[in-house]
Design a protein around this motif. Structure first.
Motif, mmCIF file in Angstrom:
data_model
loop_
_atom_site.group_PDB
_atom_site.id
_atom_site.type_symbol
_atom_site.label_atom_id
_atom_site.label_comp_id
_atom_site.label_asym_id
_atom_site.label_seq_id
_atom_site.Cartn_x
_atom_site.Cartn_y
_atom_site.Cartn_z
ATOM 1 N N ASP A 111 -18.240 9.859 -60.042
ATOM 2 C CA ASP A 111 -16.962 10.475 -59.662
ATOM 3 C C ASP A 111 -16.784 10.448 -58.131
ATOM 4 O OD1 ASP A 111 -14.828 12.284 -59.153
ATOM 5 O OD2 ASP A 111 -15.162 13.191 -61.129
ATOM 6 N N PRO A 112 -15.619 9.959 -57.644
ATOM 7 C CA PRO A 112 -15.421 9.848 -56.175
ATOM 8 C C PRO A 112 -15.609 11.159 -55.413
ATOM 9 C CG PRO A 112 -13.668 8.699 -57.344
ATOM 10 C CD PRO A 112 -14.460 9.431 -58.375
ATOM 11 N N ARG A 113 -15.413 12.309 -56.060
ATOM 12 C CA ARG A 113 -15.558 13.573 -55.330
ATOM 13 C C ARG A 113 -17.004 13.866 -54.948
ATOM 14 N NH1 ARG A 113 -16.151 18.023 -59.389
ATOM 15 N NH2 ARG A 113 -16.272 17.008 -61.406
ATOM 16 N N PHE A 114 -17.967 13.126 -55.612
ATOM 17 C CA PHE A 114 -19.381 13.322 -55.257
ATOM 18 C C PHE A 114 -19.863 12.295 -54.234
ATOM 19 C CE2 PHE A 114 -19.563 14.876 -59.864
ATOM 20 C CZ PHE A 114 -19.328 16.192 -59.489
ATOM 21 N N GLY B 89 -36.266 -2.181 -57.037
ATOM 22 C CA GLY B 89 -35.653 -1.222 -56.101
ATOM 23 C C GLY B 89 -34.256 -0.829 -56.540
ATOM 24 N N VAL B 90 -33.508 -1.800 -57.090
ATOM 25 C CA VAL B 90 -32.144 -1.530 -57.578
ATOM 26 C C VAL B 90 -32.201 -0.518 -58.713
ATOM 27 C CG1 VAL B 90 -30.185 -2.535 -58.814
ATOM 28 C CG2 VAL B 90 -31.126 -3.705 -56.813
ATOM 29 N N GLN B 91 -33.145 -0.713 -59.633
ATOM 30 C CA GLN B 91 -33.261 0.204 -60.779
ATOM 31 C C GLN B 91 -33.629 1.616 -60.318
ATOM 32 O OE1 GLN B 91 -32.436 -0.407 -63.904
ATOM 33 N NE2 GLN B 91 -31.879 -2.522 -63.360
ATOM 34 N N GLU B 92 -34.611 1.700 -59.388
ATOM 35 C CA GLU B 92 -35.054 3.015 -58.905
ATOM 36 C C GLU B 92 -33.948 3.721 -58.121
ATOM 37 O OE1 GLU B 92 -38.545 2.163 -56.683
ATOM 38 O OE2 GLU B 92 -39.822 1.882 -58.440
ATOM 39 N N ALA B 93 -33.231 2.950 -57.294
ATOM 40 C CA ALA B 93 -32.155 3.540 -56.491
ATOM 41 C C ALA B 93 -31.025 4.033 -57.386
ATOM 42 C CB ALA B 93 -31.619 2.527 -55.485
ATOM 43 N N SER B 94 -30.675 3.225 -58.416
ATOM 44 C CA SER B 94 -29.587 3.641 -59.328
ATOM 45 C C SER B 94 -29.986 4.899 -60.086
ATOM 46 C CB SER B 94 -29.243 2.514 -60.302
ATOM 47 O OG SER B 94 -30.335 2.282 -61.183
ATOM 48 N N LYS B 95 -31.271 4.972 -60.463
ATOM 49 C CA LYS B 95 -31.760 6.157 -61.179
ATOM 50 C C LYS B 95 -31.640 7.405 -60.300
ATOM 51 C CE LYS B 95 -35.901 7.870 -63.550
ATOM 52 N NZ LYS B 95 -37.344 7.613 -63.787
ATOM 53 N N GLU B 96 -32.063 7.268 -59.016
ATOM 54 C CA GLU B 96 -32.021 8.413 -58.095
ATOM 55 C C GLU B 96 -30.589 8.843 -57.810
ATOM 56 O OE1 GLU B 96 -33.737 9.815 -53.732
ATOM 57 O OE2 GLU B 96 -34.538 7.993 -54.685
ATOM 58 N N LEU B 97 -29.694 7.860 -57.632
ATOM 59 C CA LEU B 97 -28.281 8.180 -57.356
ATOM 60 C C LEU B 97 -27.643 8.881 -58.545
ATOM 61 C CD1 LEU B 97 -27.115 4.985 -55.449
ATOM 62 C CD2 LEU B 97 -27.098 7.299 -54.552
ATOM 63 N N LEU B 98 -27.955 8.395 -59.787
ATOM 64 C CA LEU B 98 -27.386 9.022 -60.980
ATOM 65 C C LEU B 98 -27.919 10.443 -61.154
ATOM 66 C CD1 LEU B 98 -27.453 5.955 -63.396
ATOM 67 C CD2 LEU B 98 -25.413 7.128 -62.565
ATOM 68 N N GLU B 99 -29.216 10.637 -60.798
ATOM 69 C CA GLU B 99 -29.780 11.995 -60.877
ATOM 70 C C GLU B 99 -29.074 12.930 -59.899
ATOM 71 O OE1 GLU B 99 -33.944 11.811 -60.171
ATOM 72 O OE2 GLU B 99 -34.411 10.896 -62.101
ATOM 73 N N LEU B 100 -28.852 12.428 -58.670
ATOM 74 C CA LEU B 100 -28.133 13.233 -57.669
ATOM 75 C C LEU B 100 -26.736 13.577 -58.154
ATOM 76 C CD1 LEU B 100 -29.008 11.565 -54.237
ATOM 77 C CD2 LEU B 100 -29.300 13.958 -54.791
ATOM 78 N N ALA B 101 -26.070 12.574 -58.754
ATOM 79 C CA ALA B 101 -24.694 12.788 -59.226
ATOM 80 C C ALA B 101 -24.663 13.804 -60.355
ATOM 81 C CB ALA B 101 -24.091 11.464 -59.685
ATOM 82 N N SER B 102 -25.647 13.680 -61.287
ATOM 83 C CA SER B 102 -25.667 14.629 -62.419
ATOM 84 C C SER B 102 -25.974 16.043 -61.915
ATOM 85 C CB SER B 102 -26.702 14.193 -63.462
ATOM 86 O OG SER B 102 -27.998 14.250 -62.895
ATOM 87 N N ARG B 103 -26.850 16.125 -60.882
ATOM 88 C CA ARG B 103 -27.154 17.435 -60.312
ATOM 89 C C ARG B 103 -25.899 18.049 -59.678
ATOM 90 N NH1 ARG B 103 -31.449 17.210 -55.852
ATOM 91 N NH2 ARG B 103 -32.438 15.811 -57.326
ATOM 92 N N MET B 104 -25.107 17.182 -59.052
ATOM 93 C CA MET B 104 -23.875 17.678 -58.421
ATOM 94 C C MET B 104 -22.846 18.098 -59.459
ATOM 95 S SD MET B 104 -23.495 15.075 -55.305
ATOM 96 C CE MET B 104 -24.849 14.889 -54.172
ATOM 97 N N GLU B 105 -22.885 17.406 -60.598
ATOM 98 C CA GLU B 105 -21.962 17.811 -61.684
ATOM 99 C C GLU B 105 -22.303 19.210 -62.172
ATOM 100 O OE1 GLU B 105 -22.140 14.751 -64.593
ATOM 101 O OE2 GLU B 105 -20.827 13.404 -63.486
#
Length: 1282
Positions: free
Chosen positions: A440-443, A486-502
């Protein structure tokens, strides 16, 4: 000046490197023969003066380098004849306008002017300065000191531009040269006349120059030749060589339009003969080429640029080689036809060249996903730079959004570049990957973090590139590129951050804006602590200008809740401590609340932990504001009210009035309630907080006034409950006091007769004329009618006269007419005029409203009656009490004067013994037995003195009515201080007095009494307290309370003075004290004792004394003993460490040795300089730790000694820096003698009798700018030139 002045031995050896080996060991005479001559080594400066005229100077090393220098300053003289002078007043020479003009010219131009007068009264002006400045000054002189003439010169209009020159330079030069002003008509002006203004001489010069320019232009011609554009290349030739040669040959200027300009006209300019020759040559070329053969060939549009070449160089190259012109269609044309024009036999060669150039470059493409483009390019283009450096002619183009790369370049290079690019793409595809995730762009900005912190961390950690779309795109897709893992690990970390923000929560806290600054702190330190406590929570405060109370918290749900509770508690504490209430205290009691030196207010503040603010001394406000916790504020309020209650007969009464009527009773800005308070002697009326629903209204003040205020409040409340009506009318402010009447008599009469309430404006009201009437409609109407009649009568001005005895005039006009001003204020601005001083008249005139005049007259008669009935009364009070009776700044005496309406006069102060001299002897002692008094004859005996009569210095005189004077005398006597005695043990006296008297001063300020402590030599226990009777009891209680405290302190002191001694070997003392006293300070602080070590000169060097409470002194002794026991268990061993490594072990500022001591818990002692054994080091500590420390030190020695030995071995190969004597060796290893330095032959001090110049002599080697004494003595260095 010369590099041969001083040579070192080494450089001299290089200088003589060409000499044979045997020369070094040869005889001195041989050396002299080979040494350079003095004149060769030091050539003399040229002697111009010595050369005869006309002879040529000899060329030598100096003259070849010397160039004549020209002075940059020139001098010119200008003459202004008498008839042309502007300022002809001969008497004013050197002053006046002419001098001012000269000074102005000097300032403006920077040149120096000198004026002189010739015999014919002409003016000579000498101008010095730089050439440019002199020319400017000359122009200014001519225009400002010489009369101006004007003339015109006519030349053809087309020649004007040559007079002006490029950027007007020629015209400026001409004006400076001729010192004239030249005006040339504008281009749109048909006139061909040029106007010149200046001096006659300048006009002639300017005319001549302009006509010369025109004559030159008359000789010139312009020819235009039209030749088809296609033949222009033959005329210009390859690289414009042919046209350049023609211009060189003919001297004419030929302007051929460039290929980009579609013009056929060739312009030739120059002398007529030159132009004619150039035209003939151009036409000849054209005639020879106009029948040239042409062929048309088709070449791909994309290849045209290769035929043209960079900046058209390829076309020029073909033209130079073959003499054939190649015509390319314009870029905006779709035509692919290329035309070749030239000689038939050359066309084939040209065609071959065209095809060769067209096919010399190839275009191809490499398939590559667009997301890989930036990896192919590399950081700052590094990857591409490797290819383009090898093949600089190849152009590589990336198009955004396309999955290909375009290559363009020479055919021979293209294959290699294409294979390299394909290899790079294949490699990147095999090891790179990309992934797009939806967030989501707001995150997005939270993923980026503050200053890009979050996203940069992810990029660096996983070695990937992350592209987050900008806000304006409103895209959900985030692209990650890089190593697949690295792409897989970075995407995982970004999605975790996004879900935490949700799962984040945003909470709005309502906090009053007045608390925001307090929460943030002065420099943001408080909010920083909150943010550090809750790092995952973002706290946003609104902009102060927004006036918003909403503070936003955002972060994980649990953290936001915790932070919210924490901040709510902070605010609650602030609210609790920010509670404030206002206490109305009569103004006259404020000073008692403050106390002497602020003692009372300070005590209340400290004991209740509140802030108490009093209104300014010049303010009319009676409110004292208390701020702090609610219960503390209430306690302070009670204390303050109790002080007021003690001082005056103040009562408090509660009245029940329905809360719905409170606002209407208070009135706009408190007008109604204020009018009641003022009318009832300044009582305080306190209404409960709005919205509390409480009906109780509190009235505080003197008993009678409180009762009166209660009746008025209840009456007003009843009126409001029945039918309240309000009316307004206006009257001049000076009438208000008269309308109110003395003591409110007039207004009370109106209220009693009508039942309405009349409210006058307060001092801070905007409209000072507005009077409000409140009550029932009928009552208001009647009151309004009565008031209007009164106001109307006041507007009716009359004049009246009354008789006042002249002896009373002074009373009315004294103090700048203060009494008259008071009468005017009270009685509607009545003007009272007394006769002038010395007029001997008793008539006094009164002017004003009729009623006001009558009332004022009546008041004046009352004053006169008082003055007539005035008596004088004496009150005897010893002089020593007068200061106390007066009070601070005379406040007490002013109060008595005001309350009793009397005048009080104190006697002059008479100093007693000890203040200005001995006491005067009694009157009887003044008369001597022999009938002389002070050595003089006394004719009559002195009058007897009544011993019971009071002293003049003790008599206070009161003036006023008898009954008032008597009341004032009683009031004065009540202020006479009394004395009481208190028994206090003598040993406590010094503690009661305190340091520098601070203790006793504090008590005297607090209780407003004087406390007298007996002198120490009297050894008395009696302390005297002097003051007002009502203050003595409190002071006595306070003193006894202080005695109790001191007794308790004395007992405590005796307990604390317990002493204990411990015997400790002096060698352990430094260890017990510790570094910078750290250990002993810790023991002192922990056990609250004083520990004293023996002095250097003390006999008992092993005794340590501990002072304090017995149990604490014992505990401190045990702590010291424990340290001693531990030290006694330690051993001390000595080891041998090479002294050369000591410095490295100790380290910079002892850093190394401290580290070893801290690590192994041992003590190291290195030998002092000059010790018997410089290698001996002592190690002290526990046995096991000592062994470990010794092993470590020996290892360090071994390591450092390796370095020392290596450095010493290197030093053996280094050249010694000491003195090299006769035994030193040369490069060949042979022993050589001492060097003689740099030797020259035929030196002046060798050939002549002169000795070498003395370098310390200021004559031989003078300083720059130093004066030199003249001397005829010849010098070996040549003649002196200074």
């Amino acid at each position: 000046m010369s590099s041969v002045a001083v040579l070192t031995q080494e450089s001299f050896n290089e200088h003589r490197s060409g000499l044979v080996a045997e020369q070094a060991g040869g005889s001195s005479s041989a050396g002299d023969e080979e040494a350079p001559a003095y004149k060769d080594a030091f050539p003399p400066l040229p002697e111009k003066a010595a050369s005869p005229e006309g002879t040529q100077e000899p060329v030598n090393a100096w003259t070849s380098k010397i160039r004549p220098l020209k002075s940059s300053v020139i001098t010119q003289v200008f003459h202004v004849p008498l008839e042309e002078r502007k300022y002809k007043d001969i008497n004013q020479f050197g002053e006046g306008d002419q001098a001012k003009v000269c000074v102005d010219i000097m300032h403006k131009t920077g040149a120096h002017l000198e004026l002189s007068m010739a015999k014919d009264q002409g003016l000579s002006i000498m101008v010095s300065g730089k050439l440019d400045a002199v020319m400017k000054a000359r122009k200014e002189i001519v225009s400002r000191l010489q009369t101006q003439a004007s003339a015109t010169v006519a030349i053809p209009k087309e020649h004007h531009r040559f007079v002006i020159g490029k950027n007007g330079e020629k015209l400026q030069e001409l004006e400076l040269k001729t010192a004239t002003k030249i005006q040339i008509p504008r281009p749109d002006d048909p006139s061909n006349h040029i106007k010149i203004s200046g001096t006659k001489e300048g006009l002639e010069k300017a005319k001549h120059e302009i006509l010369l320019i025109s004559a030159e232009q008359d000789k010139r011609a312009v020819e235009r030749v039209n030749i088809d554009k296609v033949f222009h290349p033959f005329i210009t030739g390859a690289y414009n060589k042919l046209v350049a040669d023609m211009m060189q040959e003919t001297g004419a200027r030929i302007n051929v339009p460039p290929p980009s300009v579609n013009k056929t006209e060739i312009v030739i300019t120059g002398e007529k003969e030159q132009v004619a020759l150039a035209v003939a040559m151009i036409k000849k070329i054209y005639e020879g080429k106009k029948n040239a053969t042409t062929i048309a060939v088709e070449v791909k549009k994309s290849q045209h640029k290769y035929v043209i070449g960079p900046k058209g160089n390829t076309l020029q190259e073909i033209l130079e080689k073959t003499g054939v012109s190649v015509e390319i269609p314009p870029p905006d044309s779709n035509s692919e036809t290329v035309i070749l024009r030239g000689e038939p036999d050359r066309l084939g060669q040209a065609l071959t060249e065209v095809y060769a150039k067209a096919n010399s470059y190839t275009v191809s493409s490499v398939v590559a996903p667009s997301w890989l483009h930036r990896f192919i390019i590399g950081k700052k283009g590094q990857n591409l730079a490797k290819i383009t450096q090898q093949m600089p002619k190849v152009h590589i183009e990336f198009t955004e959004g396309e999955d290909k790369i375009t290559l363009e370049g020479p055919t021979k290079d293209m294959q290699m570049v294409q294979s390299q690019m394909e290899a790079i793409v294949t490699d990147l595809v095999s090891r790179m990957d990309y992934l797009e995730i939806s967030v989501d762009p707001r995150f997005h900005r939270h993923l980026i973090g503050k200053g890009g912190a979050n996203i940069n961390r992810i990029k660096d950690l996983h070695k990937v590139s992350v592209r987050i779309p900008p806000d304006n795109e409103k895209s959900h897709l985030i692209r990650i590129e890089g190593d697949p893992q690295g792409v897989q690990e970075a995407s995982k970390e970004l999605l975790e951050l996004a879900s935490r923000m949700e799962n984040e929560r945003t909470k709005d806290l309502i906090i009053e804006q007045r608390f925001h600054r307090a929460i943030i702190g002065q420099k943001g330190e408080k909010i920083k602590d909150v943010r550090d406590k809750f790092p995952e929570v973002i706290i946003n405060f609104p902009d102060p200008a927004a006036k918003s109370d909403i503070v936003q918290l955002r972060g994980p749900r649990n953290e936001v809740e915790k932070c919210s509770k924490f901040m709510a508690k902070m605010v609650a504490d602030m609210v609790e401590n920010g509670f404030f209430l206002s206490v109305p205290i009569f103004k006259q009691f404020h000073k008692n609340i403050i106390g002497k030196g602020g003692a009372n207010i300070k005590k209340i503040r400290e004991e209740t932990n509140t802030r108490i603010d009093l209104p300014a001394e010049n303010s009319n406000s009676e409110m004292i504001v208390i701020t702090g916790k609610k219960e503390n504020c209430e306690a302070a309020r009670i204390r303050i009210l109790s002080i007021q209650k003690e001082l005056a007969n103040i009562t408090e009464m509660e009245v029940s009035i329905p809360s719905k009527l409170h606002n209407s009773l208070i009135g706009s800005k408190g007008r109604f309630v204020r009018s009641i308070m003022e009318e009832c002697g300044g009582v305080h009326i306190h209404f409960p907080t709005e919205g509390s629903g409480i009906d109780t209204v509190t009235i505080r003040g003197p008993a009678e006034e409180v009762e009166k205020a209660k009746k008025q409040l209840l009456s007003l409340a009843q009126d409001k409950q029945t039918k309240s009506h309000t009316a307004e009318l206006k009257a001049k402010p000076e009438y208000h006091k008269f309308l109110i009447g003395k003591g409110g008599g007039n207004i009370r009469k109106v209220r009693d007769s009508t039942g309405a309430r009349i409210i006058f404006p307060a001092l801070d009201d905007e409209d000072q004329e507005l009077i409000t009437v409140v009550g029932t409609e009928e009552a208001v109407r009647e009151a309004q009618k009565e008031l209007e009649e009164l106001i109307k009568s006041l507007d009716n001005v009359v004049e009246d006269v009354m008789n006042v005895d002249p002896k009373h005039h002074r009373y009315f006009v004294a103090r700048r007419g203060q009494v008259l001003r008071d009468i005017a204020d009270e009685y509607g601005g009545v003007m009272v005029s007394f006769p002038r001083s010395g007029a001997n008249s008793d008539k006094v005139t009164l002017k004003g409203a009729k009623d006001c005049v009558e009332a004022a007259k009546k008041r004046m008669l009352e004053i006169i009656e008082d003055l007539d009935a005035q008596v004088t009364m004496e009150c005897v009070i010893p002089q020593k009490f007068h200061r106390s009776i007066m009070g601070p700044k005379g406040s007490r005496i002013q109060g008595i004067t005001r309350d009793h309406n009397v005048q009080i006069k104190f006697p002059e102060r008479v100093d007693g013994p000890g203040k200005g001299g001995p006491a005067a002897p009694p009157a009887e002692a003044a008369v001597q037995e022999n009938g002389e008094a002070n050595g003089e004859m006394v004719e009559e005996p002195a009058a007897p003195v009544d011993p019971t009569a009071p002293k003049k210095c003790d008599v206070i005189v009161l003036s006023g009515r008898k009954e008032r004077c008597e009341a004032a005398v009683e009031a004065l006597k009540a202020l006479v201080p009394v004395t009481t005695e208190v028994e206090v043990p003598f040993e406590l006296h010094r503690y009661i007095i305190g340091q520098k008297g601070s203790g006793i001063r504090k008590m005297m300020d607090e209780f407003e009494v004087n406390i007298q402590v007996p002198a120490p030599e009297l050894q008395s226990d009696i302390i005297s307290i002097t003051g007002l009777a009502n203050h003595l009891d409190r002071a006595k209680e306070g003193l006894l309370e202080r005695v109790k405290e001191l007794t308790a302190e004395q007992e405590d002191r005796s307990l604390r003075s317990f002493k204990l001694t411990i015997t400790v070997d002096p060698k352990y003392h430094p260890k017990i004290i510790g570094r910078k006293g750290a250990i002993i300070t810790n023991i002192r602080t922990e056990h609250d004792v004083n520990i004293q070590f023996p002095d250097k000169n003390d006999d008992n060097q092993d005794q340590i004394t501990i002072t304090g409470y017995e149990h604490k002194a014992t505990a401190a002794r045990d702590a010291i003993q424990a340290i001693v026991d531990e030290l006694e268990e330690m051993i001390s061993e000595d080891i041998t460490l090479d002294a050369r490594v000591h410095a490295r072990i100790i380290g910079a500022r002892g850093k190394g040795i401290r580290k070893i001591m801290d690590e192994f818990k041992v003590d190291l002692r290195f030998p002092q300089p000059g010790a018997a054994d410089p290698n001996q080091v002592f190690v002290t500590g526990r046995p096991e730790l000592v062994d470990e420390a010794i092993d470590h030190l020996l290892n360090l020695e071994e390591e450092y000694m390796a370095d020392v030995n290596e450095n010493e071995s290197k030093m053996t190969y280094m050249k010694p820096t000491g003195d090299r004597g006769a035994s030193s060796m040369d490069e060949g290893g042979r022993e050589r003698g001492s060097s003689k330095g740099f030797v020259v032959r035929e030196a002046p001090w060798q050939t002549g009798s002169e000795k070498a110049p003395d370098m310390s002599s200021s004559e031989d080697f003078p300083s720059f700018g130093a004066p030199v004494a003249a001397t005829n003595k010849a010098s070996p260095w040549g003649p002196k030139r200074f």
